[in-house]
Design a protein around this motif. Structure first.
Motif: not given
Length: 367
Positions: A186-196
């Motif tokens: 699915v389209a990723a929707m990263p938040a802050e702080p970024p997840l690696v």
């Protein structure tokens, strides 16, 4: 409807694409069976299974194995006349209308084809790897000396299916279909702080533990959150910074929708799953005889990621991670590629081609 057989062996990432195609064919009413190594019987679920006697001693692909032993193992799979004879016999005895053979088994593909069965070859990573480093490397070269020319065997089949994205693959064979990846997202929707998300191979390659430690050290210097999956029962040692969580196992499908970057060894499955979510990828090739380096180059050339050596120090990893997280052009390119991947249905495309091979086929109808 038709009887479709898949011929394979448990080599790790090669089975999921075959299962995706098999289950789609079964959903359309075709009878489907997988013939392969006994270990696979526990992984095929509700798909019928036939054991190939010559693969009774086929080892666990995740078990540690020297480079020489690895070549010997996959040379046997590529060129063994016993395995080939068993594959042809299984297709005959089950009265298969069409047979899909794993590309790592060219002698089996040739034997099945010569027995009069309609055949397709299933390539489960970039075709440029199979026709390049694999065919011209130790396994392909030794197979030719043993009497099996892989490229010729693949070319003799009635169809060739590649489960990858065409724009990442420079390989070429006649009448070949790039059906797309069977990985979903699915389209990723990263938040802050970024997840690696960090995930290397389930096959623990030499230097992999050190690479994990150096990546973790690098992540500890950056304003990110990180989840590192190392495999059940594995240990990598070293210290874990407070912004990094190390897990034995995690469901990537649950984590990738929130990820901003995936760091992987360049395995086809993990790389394409990340790209299906529209996430840029940092590829850390672990083992050069396999497809890791060529996948890394393809990702880099497509401007959806980058490559760094598994021998890199923490400062080099930190620079590469920060560079990708701070590169909006690569983020946009990865999102666009993810949209194109999600717009395709690889299993449906492959099912139509495979069903069309069978002499008694009622072709898969469009939905």
């Amino acid at each position: 409807m038709s009887r479709i057989m898949f011929v394979s062996a448990d080599a790790g990432g090669n089975l999921p694409p075959a299962l995706a195609l098999a289950r789609t064919l079964a959903a359309h009413g075709h009878e489907v069976a997988i013939a392969g190594s006994p270990r696979q019987s526990t992984r095929v679920g509700d798909v019928a299974f036939r054991s190939l006697p010559a693969l009774a001693d086929w080892p666990d692909p995740t078990a540690p194995c020297s480079a020489v032993a690895t070549v010997r193992k996959y040379l046997r799979l590529a060129a063994s006349r016993r395995i080939a004879a068993d594959a042809a016999a299984a297709a005959r005895d089950w009265a298969a209308d069409a047979v899909v053979v794993d590309c790592m088994m060219p002698s089996s593909a040739q034997a099945v084809h010569e027995s009069g069965k309609r055949t397709a070859i299933l390539f489960h990573t970039l075709l440029s790897y199979w026709t390049g480093p694999w065919a011209h490397g130790p396994i392909g070269g030794l197979a030719r000396l043993a009497g099996t020319d892989a490229v010729r065997a693949w070319s003799q089949a009635d169809a060739r299916l590649v489960t990858t994205v065409r724009e990442l693959d420079s390989g070429s064979l006649p009448e070949t279909s790039w059906i797309g990846t069977t990985e979903s997202g699915v389209a990723a929707m990263p938040a802050e702080p970024p997840l690696v998300l960090v995930s290397f191979s389930s096959i623990f390659y030499p230097g992999q533990a050190a690479a994990y430690r150096n990546v973790i050290a690098a992540l500890g210097t950056l304003p990110v959150r990180a989840i590192v999956t190392i495999g059940a029962g594995e240990s990598i040692g070293g210290e874990t910074p407070p912004n990094v969580e190390v897990r034995g196992y995690a469901d990537h499908s649950q984590l990738m929708p929130g990820a901003a970057l995936v760091i992987t060894h360049g395995g086809h499955s993990t790389t394409l799953k990340a790209l299906a979510h529209g996430i840029p990828v940092l590829v850390v090739p672990m083992y050069f005889p396999v497809d890791h380096p060529i996948i890394g180059r393809s990702v880099e050339q497509a401007a959806v990621g980058a490559v760094v050596s598994h021998k890199a120090r923490p400062a080099e990893f930190a620079a590469a991670i920060a560079g990708l997280l701070g590169d909006p052009a690569r983020a946009v390119a990865a999102r666009a590629l993810g949209e194109r991947i999600r717009a395709t249905d690889a299993a449906e495309s492959a099912a139509r081609i495979i069903a069309g091979l069978a002499p008694s086929s009622n072709a898969v109808e469009s939905r």
